[in-house]
Enzyme design. Structure first.
Site, PDB file in Angstrom:
ATOM      1  N   ASP A 160       8.380  73.321  85.777  1.00  0.00           N
ATOM      2  CA  ASP A 160       9.442  73.946  84.988  1.00  0.00           C
ATOM      3  C   ASP A 160       8.948  74.090  83.552  1.00  0.00           C
ATOM      4  OD1 ASP A 160      11.728  74.755  83.684  1.00  0.00           O
ATOM      5  OD2 ASP A 160      13.050  73.303  84.667  1.00  0.00           O
ATOM      6  N   HIS A 161       8.730  75.336  83.131  1.00  0.00           N
ATOM      7  CA  HIS A 161       8.160  75.594  81.810  1.00  0.00           C
ATOM      8  C   HIS A 161       9.124  75.218  80.683  1.00  0.00           C
ATOM      9  CE1 HIS A 161       5.164  76.941  79.164  1.00  0.00           C
ATOM     10  NE2 HIS A 161       4.782  78.059  79.773  1.00  0.00           N
ATOM     11  N   ARG A 162      10.380  74.957  81.008  1.00  0.00           N
ATOM     12  CA  ARG A 162      11.315  74.492  79.985  1.00  0.00           C
ATOM     13  C   ARG A 162      10.976  73.073  79.547  1.00  0.00           C
ATOM     14  NH1 ARG A 162      16.967  74.755  82.631  1.00  0.00           N
ATOM     15  NH2 ARG A 162      15.753  73.597  84.178  1.00  0.00           N
TER      16      ARG A 162
END
Length: 527
Positions: free
Chosen positions: A496-498
Protein backbone atom coordinates in the site's frame (compact mmCIF):
# COMPACT_ATOMS: atom_id res chain seq x y z
CA UNK A 1 -40.38 -20.17 20.28
CA UNK A 2 -38.81 -19.36 16.94
CA UNK A 3 -35.06 -19.88 16.68
CA UNK A 4 -33.77 -17.14 14.38
CA UNK A 5 -30.68 -17.89 12.28
CA UNK A 6 -28.09 -15.74 14.08
CA UNK A 7 -25.27 -13.59 12.74
CA UNK A 8 -22.39 -16.12 12.90
CA UNK A 9 -19.65 -13.73 11.87
CA UNK A 10 -18.86 -10.28 10.55
CA UNK A 11 -20.22 -9.73 7.07
CA UNK A 12 -22.23 -12.98 7.00
CA UNK A 13 -25.74 -12.36 5.63
CA UNK A 14 -26.83 -15.90 4.72
CA UNK A 15 -25.76 -19.51 4.89
CA UNK A 16 -26.44 -22.85 3.26
CA UNK A 17 -28.02 -25.45 5.54
CA UNK A 18 -25.67 -28.40 5.12
CA UNK A 19 -27.06 -30.84 7.65
CA UNK A 20 -29.55 -31.03 10.48
CA UNK A 21 -28.03 -32.53 13.63
CA UNK A 22 -31.44 -33.03 15.25
CA UNK A 23 -34.90 -34.12 14.15
CA UNK A 24 -38.38 -32.99 15.07
CA UNK A 25 -39.36 -34.21 18.53
CA UNK A 26 -35.80 -34.46 19.87
CA UNK A 27 -35.05 -33.12 23.33
CA UNK A 28 -32.17 -30.66 23.19
CA UNK A 29 -30.04 -28.80 25.70
CA UNK A 30 -29.02 -25.17 25.64
CA UNK A 31 -25.92 -24.64 23.47
CA UNK A 32 -26.33 -28.06 21.83
CA UNK A 33 -25.40 -27.99 18.12
CA UNK A 34 -28.54 -28.40 16.04
CA UNK A 35 -27.36 -27.72 12.49
CA UNK A 36 -24.34 -27.29 10.25
CA UNK A 37 -24.44 -24.18 8.09
CA UNK A 38 -21.99 -23.27 5.34
CA UNK A 39 -21.22 -19.57 5.03
CA UNK A 40 -18.96 -17.86 2.53
CA UNK A 41 -16.07 -18.52 4.92
CA UNK A 42 -16.58 -21.89 6.63
CA UNK A 43 -18.96 -24.57 7.83
CA UNK A 44 -20.15 -23.65 11.32
CA UNK A 45 -22.23 -25.54 13.86
CA UNK A 46 -25.25 -23.60 15.12
CA UNK A 47 -26.06 -24.07 18.84
CA UNK A 48 -29.54 -23.95 20.31
CA UNK A 49 -30.16 -20.84 22.44
CA UNK A 50 -32.35 -22.68 24.96
CA UNK A 51 -33.29 -26.18 26.08
CA UNK A 52 -36.54 -27.73 24.93
CA UNK A 53 -38.15 -29.98 22.33
CA UNK A 54 -37.46 -29.54 18.63
CA UNK A 55 -40.73 -28.41 17.06
CA UNK A 56 -40.63 -27.79 13.32
CA UNK A 57 -37.53 -27.76 11.15
CA UNK A 58 -38.39 -24.87 8.83
CA UNK A 59 -35.79 -25.51 6.14
CA UNK A 60 -34.54 -28.49 4.17
CA UNK A 61 -30.90 -29.46 3.88
CA UNK A 62 -29.42 -27.50 0.98
CA UNK A 63 -31.62 -24.43 1.51
CA UNK A 64 -30.12 -20.94 1.67
CA UNK A 65 -31.14 -19.30 4.95
CA UNK A 66 -30.83 -15.57 5.51
CA UNK A 67 -29.64 -14.16 8.82
CA UNK A 68 -32.71 -13.13 10.80
CA UNK A 69 -34.99 -15.80 9.30
CA UNK A 70 -36.53 -18.55 11.39
CA UNK A 71 -34.36 -21.66 11.32
CA UNK A 72 -36.52 -23.92 13.49
CA UNK A 73 -38.99 -23.81 16.36
CA UNK A 74 -38.30 -24.97 19.90
CA UNK A 75 -41.07 -25.95 22.29
CA UNK A 76 -40.34 -25.01 25.88
CA UNK A 77 -42.11 -26.22 28.97
CA UNK A 78 -44.13 -23.37 30.44
CA UNK A 79 -44.59 -23.47 34.20
CA UNK A 80 -47.91 -21.82 34.96
CA UNK A 81 -47.99 -19.42 37.89
CA UNK A 82 -51.22 -18.29 39.57
CA UNK A 83 -52.01 -14.77 38.51
CA UNK A 84 -52.28 -12.06 41.13
CA UNK A 85 -55.94 -11.35 42.04
CA UNK A 86 -55.68 -7.70 41.05
CA UNK A 87 -54.30 -8.59 37.64
CA UNK A 88 -56.69 -11.47 36.90
CA UNK A 89 -58.44 -11.11 33.57
CA UNK A 90 -62.13 -11.73 33.16
CA UNK A 91 -63.36 -14.26 30.60
CA UNK A 92 -64.72 -11.38 28.53
CA UNK A 93 -61.34 -9.63 28.24
CA UNK A 94 -59.17 -12.72 27.86
CA UNK A 95 -58.01 -13.29 24.30
CA UNK A 96 -55.96 -16.12 22.84
CA UNK A 97 -54.59 -19.22 24.50
CA UNK A 98 -52.67 -18.87 27.79
CA UNK A 99 -49.31 -19.54 26.15
CA UNK A 100 -49.88 -16.72 23.68
CA UNK A 101 -50.91 -14.34 26.46
CA UNK A 102 -47.76 -15.21 28.40
CA UNK A 103 -45.53 -14.28 25.49
CA UNK A 104 -47.34 -11.13 24.39
CA UNK A 105 -46.89 -7.61 25.69
CA UNK A 106 -50.39 -6.21 26.30
CA UNK A 107 -50.81 -2.94 24.49
CA UNK A 108 -54.58 -2.64 24.31
CA UNK A 109 -57.70 -4.04 25.98
CA UNK A 110 -61.21 -4.83 24.87
CA UNK A 111 -63.52 -2.01 23.88
CA UNK A 112 -65.45 -2.20 27.17
CA UNK A 113 -62.36 -1.84 29.34
CA UNK A 114 -60.88 0.73 26.95
CA UNK A 115 -63.77 3.09 27.53
CA UNK A 116 -63.41 2.77 31.28
CA UNK A 117 -59.70 3.49 31.18
CA UNK A 118 -59.65 6.20 28.49
CA UNK A 119 -58.90 8.82 31.12
CA UNK A 120 -56.11 6.83 32.72
CA UNK A 121 -52.84 8.75 33.05
CA UNK A 122 -50.15 8.02 30.44
CA UNK A 123 -47.86 6.68 33.18
CA UNK A 124 -49.87 3.47 33.21
CA UNK A 125 -48.62 2.66 29.71
CA UNK A 126 -45.18 0.96 29.77
CA UNK A 127 -42.59 3.30 28.31
CA UNK A 128 -39.74 1.70 26.37
CA UNK A 129 -36.55 3.74 26.36
CA UNK A 130 -35.04 4.19 22.94
CA UNK A 131 -32.20 1.68 22.61
CA UNK A 132 -28.97 1.92 20.70
CA UNK A 133 -29.38 0.56 17.19
CA UNK A 134 -26.82 -2.20 17.78
CA UNK A 135 -29.20 -3.72 20.32
CA UNK A 136 -32.17 -3.82 17.95
CA UNK A 137 -33.06 -7.15 16.37
CA UNK A 138 -35.21 -6.77 13.26
CA UNK A 139 -35.12 -8.22 9.78
CA UNK A 140 -34.80 -5.86 6.77
CA UNK A 141 -38.53 -6.06 5.95
CA UNK A 142 -39.38 -4.71 9.40
CA UNK A 143 -36.74 -1.99 9.19
CA UNK A 144 -37.98 -0.91 5.76
CA UNK A 145 -41.58 -0.62 6.97
CA UNK A 146 -40.47 1.24 10.10
CA UNK A 147 -38.50 3.69 8.01
CA UNK A 148 -41.43 4.29 5.67
CA UNK A 149 -43.78 4.88 8.60
CA UNK A 150 -41.35 7.05 10.57
CA UNK A 151 -41.18 4.62 13.50
CA UNK A 152 -38.25 4.69 15.93
CA UNK A 153 -37.38 0.99 16.30
CA UNK A 154 -35.37 1.83 19.40
CA UNK A 155 -38.63 2.55 21.22
CA UNK A 156 -40.46 -0.60 20.05
CA UNK A 157 -40.73 -3.59 22.37
CA UNK A 158 -40.02 -6.72 20.34
CA UNK A 159 -42.06 -9.82 21.16
CA UNK A 160 -40.05 -12.24 19.04
CA UNK A 161 -37.27 -14.51 20.21
CA UNK A 162 -34.45 -12.60 21.92
CA UNK A 163 -36.62 -9.47 21.65
CA UNK A 164 -36.72 -9.60 17.85
CA UNK A 165 -39.11 -6.95 16.50
CA UNK A 166 -41.85 -8.39 14.30
CA UNK A 167 -44.23 -6.71 11.89
CA UNK A 168 -47.02 -7.08 14.42
CA UNK A 169 -44.99 -5.11 16.97
CA UNK A 170 -45.15 -2.04 14.72
CA UNK A 171 -48.93 -1.81 15.10
CA UNK A 172 -49.98 0.99 17.36
CA UNK A 173 -46.72 2.87 16.92
CA UNK A 174 -46.65 6.45 15.74
CA UNK A 175 -47.40 6.64 12.04
CA UNK A 176 -48.00 2.92 11.69
CA UNK A 177 -51.18 1.55 10.07
CA UNK A 178 -52.80 -1.72 10.98
CA UNK A 179 -51.22 -4.71 9.29
CA UNK A 180 -52.87 -7.73 7.75
CA UNK A 181 -51.68 -11.31 8.15
CA UNK A 182 -49.15 -10.83 5.36
CA UNK A 183 -47.65 -7.81 7.09
CA UNK A 184 -49.13 -5.33 4.59
CA UNK A 185 -50.74 -2.06 5.74
CA UNK A 186 -54.52 -2.14 5.41
CA UNK A 187 -55.12 1.54 5.95
CA UNK A 188 -53.09 4.67 5.51
CA UNK A 189 -52.13 6.56 8.64
CA UNK A 190 -51.37 10.22 9.06
CA UNK A 191 -47.69 10.84 9.70
CA UNK A 192 -46.87 11.64 13.31
CA UNK A 193 -44.44 14.42 12.33
CA UNK A 194 -43.80 16.46 9.24
CA UNK A 195 -40.89 15.27 7.19
CA UNK A 196 -39.08 16.10 3.98
CA UNK A 197 -40.03 13.90 1.04
CA UNK A 198 -37.02 12.09 -0.36
CA UNK A 199 -36.47 9.57 -3.11
CA UNK A 200 -36.76 5.86 -2.24
CA UNK A 201 -33.67 4.66 -0.43
CA UNK A 202 -32.47 8.26 0.23
CA UNK A 203 -31.59 9.78 3.60
CA UNK A 204 -32.77 13.23 4.73
CA UNK A 205 -30.29 15.96 3.81
CA UNK A 206 -28.23 17.88 6.33
CA UNK A 207 -30.44 20.89 5.85
CA UNK A 208 -33.66 18.99 6.54
CA UNK A 209 -36.14 20.20 9.18
CA UNK A 210 -36.44 18.83 12.69
CA UNK A 211 -37.24 15.34 11.46
CA UNK A 212 -33.56 14.91 10.55
CA UNK A 213 -31.63 13.37 13.40
CA UNK A 214 -28.39 14.81 14.84
CA UNK A 215 -24.95 13.34 14.21
CA UNK A 216 -24.88 11.33 17.43
CA UNK A 217 -28.19 9.60 16.73
CA UNK A 218 -28.14 5.84 16.18
CA UNK A 219 -30.65 5.98 13.28
CA UNK A 220 -32.39 2.64 13.83
CA UNK A 221 -34.40 3.22 10.66
CA UNK A 222 -31.23 2.87 8.58
CA UNK A 223 -30.57 -0.62 7.18
CA UNK A 224 -27.11 -1.62 8.40
CA UNK A 225 -25.50 -4.48 10.29
CA UNK A 226 -24.26 -3.97 13.87
CA UNK A 227 -20.64 -4.17 12.74
CA UNK A 228 -21.27 -1.46 10.13
CA UNK A 229 -22.88 0.77 12.76
CA UNK A 230 -19.94 0.17 15.08
CA UNK A 231 -17.54 1.18 12.28
CA UNK A 232 -19.57 4.34 11.69
CA UNK A 233 -19.23 5.28 15.37
CA UNK A 234 -15.51 4.57 15.33
CA UNK A 235 -14.99 6.72 12.22
CA UNK A 236 -17.39 9.39 13.52
CA UNK A 237 -19.67 9.10 10.49
CA UNK A 238 -23.36 9.98 10.74
CA UNK A 239 -24.83 6.78 9.30
CA UNK A 240 -28.15 8.53 8.73
CA UNK A 241 -26.51 10.75 6.15
CA UNK A 242 -24.89 7.92 4.18
CA UNK A 243 -26.48 6.57 1.02
CA UNK A 244 -26.54 2.78 1.18
CA UNK A 245 -25.38 0.90 -1.90
CA UNK A 246 -26.39 -2.53 -0.64
CA UNK A 247 -29.61 -4.44 -1.21
CA UNK A 248 -32.74 -2.44 -0.28
CA UNK A 249 -30.50 0.58 0.35
CA UNK A 250 -28.52 -1.18 3.09
CA UNK A 251 -25.47 0.79 4.23
CA UNK A 252 -22.27 -1.24 3.89
CA UNK A 253 -18.84 -0.86 5.49
CA UNK A 254 -17.49 0.39 2.17
CA UNK A 255 -20.13 3.16 2.23
CA UNK A 256 -18.97 4.18 5.70
CA UNK A 257 -15.29 4.18 4.75
CA UNK A 258 -16.04 6.20 1.61
CA UNK A 259 -17.94 8.71 3.73
CA UNK A 260 -15.05 8.93 6.21
CA UNK A 261 -12.54 9.53 3.43
CA UNK A 262 -14.34 12.27 1.54
CA UNK A 263 -16.56 13.66 4.25
CA UNK A 264 -20.26 12.98 4.69
CA UNK A 265 -21.14 15.15 1.71
CA UNK A 266 -19.38 12.76 -0.65
CA UNK A 267 -21.67 9.92 0.40
CA UNK A 268 -24.90 11.93 0.35
CA UNK A 269 -26.86 12.48 -2.81
CA UNK A 270 -27.65 16.23 -2.71
CA UNK A 271 -30.52 16.13 -5.20
CA UNK A 272 -32.77 13.66 -6.90
CA UNK A 273 -31.14 14.66 -10.17
CA UNK A 274 -27.70 13.81 -8.79
CA UNK A 275 -29.05 10.51 -7.54
CA UNK A 276 -30.40 9.63 -10.96
CA UNK A 277 -27.09 10.61 -12.53
CA UNK A 278 -25.13 8.46 -10.09
CA UNK A 279 -27.48 5.54 -10.61
CA UNK A 280 -27.15 5.86 -14.39
CA UNK A 281 -23.37 5.96 -14.04
CA UNK A 282 -23.38 2.87 -11.87
CA UNK A 283 -25.61 1.03 -14.32
CA UNK A 284 -23.42 1.99 -17.25
CA UNK A 285 -20.36 0.63 -15.49
CA UNK A 286 -21.95 -2.66 -14.47
CA UNK A 287 -23.97 -3.20 -17.63
CA UNK A 288 -23.02 -6.17 -19.83
CA UNK A 289 -20.73 -5.29 -22.74
CA UNK A 290 -22.84 -7.38 -25.09
CA UNK A 291 -26.41 -8.56 -25.35
CA UNK A 292 -27.22 -11.98 -23.89
CA UNK A 293 -27.16 -14.89 -26.28
CA UNK A 294 -28.92 -18.23 -26.15
CA UNK A 295 -25.47 -19.79 -26.32
CA UNK A 296 -24.35 -18.06 -23.11
CA UNK A 297 -24.20 -20.00 -19.87
CA UNK A 298 -25.22 -18.18 -16.68
CA UNK A 299 -23.67 -19.53 -13.48
CA UNK A 300 -24.75 -18.08 -10.11
CA UNK A 301 -21.86 -16.92 -7.95
CA UNK A 302 -21.22 -19.12 -4.95
CA UNK A 303 -21.13 -17.55 -1.49
CA UNK A 304 -17.36 -17.96 -1.41
CA UNK A 305 -16.87 -16.36 -4.83
CA UNK A 306 -19.16 -13.46 -3.88
CA UNK A 307 -17.13 -12.91 -0.70
CA UNK A 308 -13.89 -12.95 -2.69
CA UNK A 309 -15.35 -10.41 -5.11
CA UNK A 310 -16.31 -8.08 -2.27
CA UNK A 311 -12.93 -8.45 -0.56
CA UNK A 312 -10.90 -7.86 -3.71
CA UNK A 313 -13.00 -4.86 -4.69
CA UNK A 314 -12.54 -3.42 -1.21
CA UNK A 315 -8.77 -3.90 -1.41
CA UNK A 316 -8.39 -2.34 -4.86
CA UNK A 317 -10.61 0.64 -4.00
CA UNK A 318 -9.40 1.33 -0.47
CA UNK A 319 -5.62 1.22 -0.98
CA UNK A 320 -3.03 2.58 -3.42
CA UNK A 321 -1.44 -0.70 -4.47
CA UNK A 322 1.94 -1.10 -6.17
CA UNK A 323 3.83 -4.34 -6.91
CA UNK A 324 7.62 -4.71 -6.57
CA UNK A 325 9.15 -7.74 -8.33
CA UNK A 326 12.42 -9.65 -7.94
CA UNK A 327 13.73 -13.21 -8.00
CA UNK A 328 15.74 -15.43 -5.68
CA UNK A 329 18.21 -18.23 -6.33
CA UNK A 330 16.86 -21.09 -4.18
CA UNK A 331 19.17 -23.85 -5.46
CA UNK A 332 20.49 -24.59 -1.95
CA UNK A 333 16.98 -24.53 -0.49
CA UNK A 334 15.76 -27.04 -3.07
CA UNK A 335 18.64 -29.36 -2.17
CA UNK A 336 17.87 -29.05 1.56
CA UNK A 337 14.19 -29.85 1.04
CA UNK A 338 14.97 -32.84 -1.19
CA UNK A 339 17.27 -34.16 1.50
CA UNK A 340 14.74 -33.90 4.34
CA UNK A 341 11.29 -34.36 2.80
CA UNK A 342 11.30 -38.19 2.75
CA UNK A 343 12.36 -38.43 6.37
CA UNK A 344 9.72 -35.93 7.44
CA UNK A 345 7.05 -37.66 5.35
CA UNK A 346 7.52 -40.73 7.53
CA UNK A 347 6.57 -38.51 10.48
CA UNK A 348 3.44 -37.35 8.67
CA UNK A 349 4.85 -33.91 7.82
CA UNK A 350 4.65 -32.70 4.24
CA UNK A 351 7.59 -30.33 3.82
CA UNK A 352 6.97 -27.76 1.09
CA UNK A 353 8.84 -24.53 0.37
CA UNK A 354 6.09 -22.44 1.95
CA UNK A 355 7.20 -22.86 5.61
CA UNK A 356 10.63 -21.46 4.69
CA UNK A 357 8.99 -18.44 3.10
CA UNK A 358 6.80 -17.93 6.17
CA UNK A 359 9.83 -17.87 8.45
CA UNK A 360 11.74 -15.59 6.06
CA UNK A 361 8.74 -13.23 6.00
CA UNK A 362 8.64 -13.12 9.81
CA UNK A 363 12.32 -12.16 9.96
CA UNK A 364 11.76 -9.50 7.29
CA UNK A 365 8.72 -8.14 9.15
CA UNK A 366 10.77 -7.86 12.33
CA UNK A 367 13.43 -5.92 10.47
CA UNK A 368 10.94 -3.82 8.49
CA UNK A 369 7.94 -3.39 10.86
CA UNK A 370 5.94 -1.06 8.59
CA UNK A 371 5.03 -4.07 6.44
CA UNK A 372 3.31 -5.65 9.46
CA UNK A 373 0.89 -2.79 9.83
CA UNK A 374 -2.43 -1.20 8.95
CA UNK A 375 -3.47 2.37 8.19
CA UNK A 376 -5.86 4.05 10.63
CA UNK A 377 -6.80 6.72 8.11
CA UNK A 378 -9.52 8.58 10.08
CA UNK A 379 -7.04 9.22 12.89
CA UNK A 380 -4.11 9.76 10.51
CA UNK A 381 -1.86 7.14 12.08
CA UNK A 382 -0.15 3.87 11.20
CA UNK A 383 -0.69 0.90 13.49
CA UNK A 384 2.31 -1.42 13.80
CA UNK A 385 1.31 -4.93 14.85
CA UNK A 386 3.32 -6.73 17.50
CA UNK A 387 1.94 -10.13 16.53
CA UNK A 388 3.00 -12.03 13.42
CA UNK A 389 -0.11 -13.76 12.07
CA UNK A 390 0.55 -14.91 8.50
CA UNK A 391 -2.37 -15.63 6.18
CA UNK A 392 -1.83 -18.45 3.67
CA UNK A 393 -3.94 -18.35 0.50
CA UNK A 394 -5.35 -21.84 -0.19
CA UNK A 395 -6.83 -22.83 -3.54
CA UNK A 396 -10.10 -24.74 -3.07
CA UNK A 397 -12.83 -25.86 -5.46
CA UNK A 398 -15.05 -23.03 -4.23
CA UNK A 399 -12.35 -20.34 -4.45
CA UNK A 400 -9.56 -18.80 -2.43
CA UNK A 401 -9.61 -19.31 1.34
CA UNK A 402 -7.01 -17.64 3.61
CA UNK A 403 -6.46 -19.46 6.92
CA UNK A 404 -4.03 -17.88 9.38
CA UNK A 405 -0.85 -19.29 10.94
CA UNK A 406 -0.91 -17.46 14.26
CA UNK A 407 2.21 -16.35 16.10
CA UNK A 408 4.41 -17.63 13.30
CA UNK A 409 7.41 -16.05 15.00
CA UNK A 410 7.09 -18.57 17.85
CA UNK A 411 6.94 -21.63 15.61
CA UNK A 412 9.75 -23.68 14.12
CA UNK A 413 9.85 -24.42 10.40
CA UNK A 414 8.46 -27.90 11.04
CA UNK A 415 5.68 -26.50 13.26
CA UNK A 416 4.77 -24.02 10.52
CA UNK A 417 4.73 -26.90 8.01
CA UNK A 418 2.39 -28.90 10.26
CA UNK A 419 0.12 -25.88 10.77
CA UNK A 420 -0.11 -25.18 7.03
CA UNK A 421 -0.82 -28.83 6.28
CA UNK A 422 -3.63 -28.88 8.86
CA UNK A 423 -5.19 -25.56 7.90
CA UNK A 424 -5.07 -26.10 4.14
CA UNK A 425 -6.54 -29.59 4.50
CA UNK A 426 -9.46 -28.36 6.57
CA UNK A 427 -9.94 -25.36 4.26
CA UNK A 428 -10.60 -27.73 1.35
CA UNK A 429 -13.13 -29.72 3.41
CA UNK A 430 -14.91 -26.68 4.90
CA UNK A 431 -13.85 -27.54 8.43
CA UNK A 432 -12.17 -24.29 9.37
CA UNK A 433 -13.54 -22.17 12.18
CA UNK A 434 -14.22 -18.52 11.46
CA UNK A 435 -11.55 -17.37 13.90
CA UNK A 436 -8.97 -19.41 11.94
CA UNK A 437 -9.54 -17.13 8.93
CA UNK A 438 -9.41 -13.80 10.73
CA UNK A 439 -6.77 -11.55 12.21
CA UNK A 440 -3.87 -11.98 9.78
CA UNK A 441 -1.29 -9.17 9.69
CA UNK A 442 0.51 -10.22 6.47
CA UNK A 443 -0.40 -12.71 3.74
CA UNK A 444 1.34 -15.00 1.27
CA UNK A 445 -0.10 -16.19 -2.04
CA UNK A 446 1.75 -18.96 -3.88
CA UNK A 447 0.99 -20.15 -7.41
CA UNK A 448 4.13 -22.25 -7.54
CA UNK A 449 2.38 -25.60 -7.61
CA UNK A 450 0.20 -24.48 -10.54
CA UNK A 451 2.70 -22.53 -12.60
CA UNK A 452 3.55 -18.94 -13.35
CA UNK A 453 6.17 -16.27 -12.81
CA UNK A 454 5.49 -12.77 -11.51
CA UNK A 455 1.96 -11.59 -10.79
CA UNK A 456 0.19 -8.82 -8.86
CA UNK A 457 -1.49 -10.25 -5.73
CA UNK A 458 -4.00 -7.97 -4.00
CA UNK A 459 -3.58 -7.26 -0.31
CA UNK A 460 -5.93 -8.77 2.22
CA UNK A 461 -7.30 -5.41 3.35
CA UNK A 462 -6.62 -3.79 5.84
CA UNK A 463 -3.18 -5.41 5.62
CA UNK A 464 -0.66 -3.21 3.78
CA UNK A 465 1.38 -5.89 1.99
CA UNK A 466 1.33 -9.39 0.54
CA UNK A 467 4.03 -11.63 -0.95
CA UNK A 468 3.36 -13.56 -4.15
CA UNK A 469 5.47 -16.65 -4.95
CA UNK A 470 5.81 -18.06 -8.46
CA UNK A 471 7.10 -21.43 -9.70
CA UNK A 472 10.67 -22.55 -9.05
CA UNK A 473 12.29 -23.20 -12.43
CA UNK A 474 15.69 -23.89 -13.94
CA UNK A 475 16.99 -20.58 -15.24
CA UNK A 476 20.35 -19.41 -16.59
CA UNK A 477 22.26 -17.24 -14.15
CA UNK A 478 25.71 -15.68 -14.07
CA UNK A 479 27.91 -16.92 -11.21
CA UNK A 480 31.58 -15.94 -11.00
CA UNK A 481 31.55 -14.85 -14.61
CA UNK A 482 30.08 -18.09 -15.90
CA UNK A 483 26.55 -18.89 -17.05
CA UNK A 484 25.13 -21.71 -14.97
CA UNK A 485 21.71 -23.29 -14.44
CA UNK A 486 20.16 -22.37 -11.09
CA UNK A 487 16.81 -22.90 -9.38
CA UNK A 488 15.13 -19.47 -9.53
CA UNK A 489 11.85 -18.35 -7.97
CA UNK A 490 10.04 -15.15 -9.02
CA UNK A 491 8.74 -13.02 -6.13
CA UNK A 492 6.08 -10.27 -6.21
CA UNK A 493 5.51 -7.91 -3.27
CA UNK A 494 2.33 -5.82 -3.41
CA UNK A 495 2.19 -2.96 -0.90
CA UNK A 496 0.00 0.00 0.00
CA UNK A 497 1.77 3.12 -1.27
CA UNK A 498 -0.12 5.21 1.29
CA UNK A 499 2.00 3.57 4.00
CA UNK A 500 5.09 2.31 2.20
CA UNK A 501 7.42 3.62 -0.48
CA UNK A 502 9.35 1.90 -3.24
CA UNK A 503 12.70 2.01 -1.44
CA UNK A 504 11.17 0.32 1.60
CA UNK A 505 9.69 -2.38 -0.62
CA UNK A 506 13.08 -2.97 -2.24
CA UNK A 507 14.77 -3.35 1.16
CA UNK A 508 12.08 -5.74 2.39
CA UNK A 509 12.41 -7.83 -0.76
CA UNK A 510 16.21 -7.82 -0.46
CA UNK A 511 15.88 -9.35 3.00
CA UNK A 512 13.56 -12.07 1.70
CA UNK A 513 15.90 -12.85 -1.22
CA UNK A 514 18.98 -12.97 1.00
CA UNK A 515 17.34 -15.39 3.45
CA UNK A 516 15.90 -17.67 0.78
CA UNK A 517 19.19 -17.89 -1.11
CA UNK A 518 21.04 -19.01 2.03
CA UNK A 519 18.98 -21.49 4.13
CA UNK A 520 21.82 -21.58 6.67
CA UNK A 521 21.45 -17.85 7.24
CA UNK A 522 17.70 -18.31 7.65
CA UNK A 523 18.21 -21.00 10.28
CA UNK A 524 20.72 -18.78 12.08
CA UNK A 525 18.20 -15.93 12.16
CA UNK A 526 15.67 -18.25 13.81
CA UNK A 527 17.95 -19.30 16.68
Amino acid sequence: MEFIFPDVGEGISEGKLVRWLVKEGDAIKADQEVAEVETDKAVVEIPAPVAGIVGKLIHQEGDIVEVGKTLMTIEQEVVSKPAAPAAAASPETSTGPPAQQAQSVPTQTSSSSSAASSSAPPAQVPVVASRHSDDILAVPRVRILARKQGIDLGAVQGTGVFGNIRLADLQGQAGSPALNAAGQPVAAASPAVAHVAVAPGERPLSGAPSSAQPLAASHPEVLASPSTRRLARELKVDIGMVKGTGEHGMVTKTDIRDAAKGGIASAVQPTVQATASADMSARSISAPVRSPSSADLYIPMSATRAAIARKMTESSHAAALVTHMDEADVTDLVALREKEKERLAQQGIKLTYLPFFVKAVVVALQQHPYFNAMLDEPNQRIVLHKQYHVGIAVDTEEGLIVPVVRNADRLSILEVAAAIQDLSGRARTHKLRLDEMQGSTFSISSIGSVGGTHFTPLTNYPEVSILGIGSIRDRPAVRDGAVVVRKMVPLSLTYDHRVLDGAQAARFMNTIVELMQDPGLLLMELT
